[in-house]
Design a protein around this motif. Structure first.
Motif, PDB file in Angstrom:
ATOM      1  N   GLY A   1       1.054  -1.300  -0.096  1.00 39.60           N
ATOM      2  CA  GLY A   1       0.019  -0.029   0.103  1.00 39.60           C
ATOM      3  C   GLY A   1       0.880   1.116  -0.062  1.00 39.60           C
ATOM      4  N   LEU A   2       0.240   2.363  -0.203  1.00 42.12           N
ATOM      5  CA  LEU A   2       0.985   3.597  -0.305  1.00 42.12           C
ATOM      6  C   LEU A   2      -0.164   4.661   0.609  1.00 42.12           C
ATOM      7  CD1 LEU A   2       1.720   4.650  -4.036  1.00 42.12           C
ATOM      8  CD2 LEU A   2       3.333   3.734  -2.252  1.00 42.12           C
ATOM      9  N   CYS A   3       0.493   5.556   1.217  1.00 45.14           N
ATOM     10  CA  CYS A   3      -0.233   6.600   2.159  1.00 45.14           C
ATOM     11  C   CYS A   3       0.077   8.051   1.404  1.00 45.14           C
ATOM     12  CB  CYS A   3       0.363   6.663   3.371  1.00 45.14           C
ATOM     13  SG  CYS A   3      -0.104   4.990   4.428  1.00 45.14           S
ATOM     14  N   GLU A   4      -0.698   8.849   1.448  1.00 46.17           N
ATOM     15  CA  GLU A   4      -0.728   9.950   1.088  1.00 46.17           C
ATOM     16  C   GLU A   4       0.063  10.398  -0.167  1.00 46.17           C
ATOM     17  OE1 GLU A   4      -2.428  12.153   2.572  1.00 46.17           O
ATOM     18  OE2 GLU A   4      -2.484  11.763   4.611  1.00 46.17           O
ATOM     19  N   ALA A   5      -0.229   9.789  -1.330  1.00 44.75           N
ATOM     20  CA  ALA A   5       0.356   9.798  -2.523  1.00 44.75           C
ATOM     21  C   ALA A   5      -0.726  10.480  -3.520  1.00 44.75           C
ATOM     22  CB  ALA A   5       0.783   8.461  -3.192  1.00 44.75           C
ATOM     23  N   ALA A   6      -0.116  11.352  -4.412  1.00 48.08           N
ATOM     24  CA  ALA A   6      -1.006  12.143  -5.465  1.00 48.08           C
ATOM     25  C   ALA A   6      -1.251  11.020  -6.435  1.00 48.08           C
ATOM     26  CB  ALA A   6      -0.222  13.183  -6.180  1.00 48.08           C
ATOM     27  N   PRO A   7      -2.282  11.376  -7.202  1.00 48.05           N
ATOM     28  CA  PRO A   7      -2.664  10.353  -8.277  1.00 48.05           C
ATOM     29  C   PRO A   7      -1.605   9.869  -9.285  1.00 48.05           C
ATOM     30  CG  PRO A   7      -4.406  12.113  -7.945  1.00 48.05           C
ATOM     31  CD  PRO A   7      -3.133  12.422  -7.210  1.00 48.05           C
ATOM     32  N   ALA A   8      -0.999  10.732  -9.825  1.00 47.98           N
ATOM     33  CA  ALA A   8       0.127  10.542 -10.669  1.00 47.98           C
ATOM     34  C   ALA A   8       1.269   9.432 -10.024  1.00 47.98           C
ATOM     35  CB  ALA A   8       0.955  11.645 -11.521  1.00 47.98           C
ATOM     36  N   THR A   9       1.379   9.652  -8.942  1.00 50.71           N
ATOM     37  CA  THR A   9       2.356   8.906  -8.226  1.00 50.71           C
ATOM     38  C   THR A   9       1.976   7.508  -7.655  1.00 50.71           C
ATOM     39  OG1 THR A   9       3.290  10.848  -6.909  1.00 50.71           O
ATOM     40  CG2 THR A   9       3.805   8.686  -6.196  1.00 50.71           C
ATOM     41  N   LEU A  10       0.510   7.379  -7.552  1.00 49.35           N
ATOM     42  CA  LEU A  10       0.024   6.051  -7.204  1.00 49.35           C
ATOM     43  C   LEU A  10      -0.110   5.273  -8.884  1.00 49.35           C
ATOM     44  CD1 LEU A  10      -1.908   4.235  -6.169  1.00 49.35           C
ATOM     45  CD2 LEU A  10      -3.864   5.603  -6.591  1.00 49.35           C
ATOM     46  N   ARG A  11      -0.193   5.962  -9.904  1.00 49.32           N
ATOM     47  CA  ARG A  11      -0.154   5.276 -11.080  1.00 49.32           C
ATOM     48  C   ARG A  11       1.185   4.715 -11.526  1.00 49.32           C
ATOM     49  NH1 ARG A  11      -4.682   6.072 -14.357  1.00 49.32           N
ATOM     50  NH2 ARG A  11      -5.949   7.910 -13.867  1.00 49.32           N
ATOM     51  N   ARG A  12       2.236   5.541 -11.292  1.00 53.97           N
ATOM     52  CA  ARG A  12       3.524   5.127 -11.310  1.00 53.97           C
ATOM     53  C   ARG A  12       3.863   3.832 -10.399  1.00 53.97           C
ATOM     54  NH1 ARG A  12       6.760  10.263  -9.696  1.00 53.97           N
ATOM     55  NH2 ARG A  12       8.606   8.587  -9.885  1.00 53.97           N
TER      56      ARG A  12
END
Length: 325
Positions: free
Chosen positions: A149-160
């Motif tokens: 999982g990730l926390c507090e990531a921007a949408p573009a970062t989540l895609r990457r």
């Protein structure tokens, strides 16, 4: 307790989880952390969330001991990547070397041989997210981590990140009055089949009408530093919380129940309220069985519109680490 899934093919978990920050003393001394965990298990909670920086490891140790021999069926999540300092804002470390070391340390503190859901707690601007995800993928391949999982990531970062290894969950603040996820983050989560795990779903107690006077908070309680509890903001926020309480009374419900039921009505959202009070826990979990009719849902939308609370989510140092691109 009804259930939901973590990610597209993840395990079924209780629709409401238990946040572990209070167990580590962030809201005052935890008198009986094992008791609240046992009570949560008895009430059907199967998703428990903590972090290696909660009490500098104390949160993981307490949760691991509290779960004890009742580990079967539990989906255990922890986080790493925030580094406490003796002074100033915390540091960040998303380097592969740190992630490997931190995972081993968390496994020991939790007393398990696998972490079901392992989060990168913040995006480290010095480390490409692809590098961090590569290390997490290696931990999955080694059997030490189940899902990432990730926390507090921007949408573009989540895609990457998702392009390197599937992301099962994105954890961020989401509540009736903190709705920054709605324009972009939540739609991307749904597109990628990423569960949005909502922390502070009750506004650190304000939306539930609990412990609203900073003068009554114990020393060391994080809310002494929370901008939304600051004198210049608290009055406005108590007005909003009071309006929610009035609406809940009209609907024959508790304000916490309405606030959590509103979140549960959103596809792919898993709230993780934290509490040390058994009565509060039971009330929170009752939201899983509460269905909002159209009139109440509309009234909630009008009562607490996006951008409602006064004050930022965090003090400046912490605020600079959230929703990084």
């Amino acid at each position: 307790m009804r259930t939901t899934r973590l990610g597209r093919t993840g395990p079924a978990v209780s629709a409401i989880g238990l946040g572990g920050l209070p167990l580590a003393g962030a809201y005052g001394p935890a008198q009986d952390p094992a008791g609240i965990v046992a009570h949560a298990l008895d009430l059907g909670v199967t998703h428990f969330d903590t972090a290696d920086y909660y009490g500098r490891g104390v949160g993981e140790e307490l949760l691991g001991r509290a779960l004890g021999g009742r580990r079967d069926g539990v989906v255990l999540a922890t986080k790493t990547g925030i580094i406490h300092r003796d002074g100033g804002p915390p540091g960040l470390d998303g380097s592969p070397a740190h992630l490997r070391r931190a995972c081993e340390a968390s496994l020991r503190r939790l007393g398990v041989d696998r972490i079901d859901l392992y989060y990168l707690a913040r995006i480290d601007p010095r480390v490409p997210v692809e590098d961090s995800m590569g290390a997490l993928a290696e931990l999955v391949a080694a059997g030490k981590v189940g899902r990432v999982g990730l926390c507090e990531a921007a949408p573009a970062t989540l895609r990457r990140a998702h392009a390197v290894h599937p992301v099962s969950a994105l954890q961020t603040e989401y509540s009736l009055w903190e709705r920054h996820v709605e324009p972009e983050i939540l739609p991307v989560c749904r597109e990628l089949d990423v569960t949005l795990v909502a922390y502070r779903p009750l506004g650190s107690g304000l939306l539930a009408g609990r412990r609203t006077d900073p003068r009554t908070l114990p020393p060391g309680d994080f809310r002494h530093r929370d901008p939304r509890f600051a004198p210049e903001n608290l009055g406005r926020n108590l007005e909003l919380a009071g309006a929610l309480t009035a609406l809940a009374r009209q609907a024959g419900a508790e304000p916490a129940g309405l606030a959590l039921a509103w979140l549960l009505a959103h596809e792919g959202v898993l709230p993780i309220p934290g509490t040390l009070d058994r009565a509060h826990l039971a009330a929170d979990l009752g939201a899983a069985e509460l269905r909002l009719d159209e009139a109440v849902a509309k009234a909630l939308e009008e009562l607490l519109p996006p951008g409602g609370p006064a004050g930022e989510r965090y003090p400046p140092g912490l605020l600079a680490t959230v929703d990084r691109g």
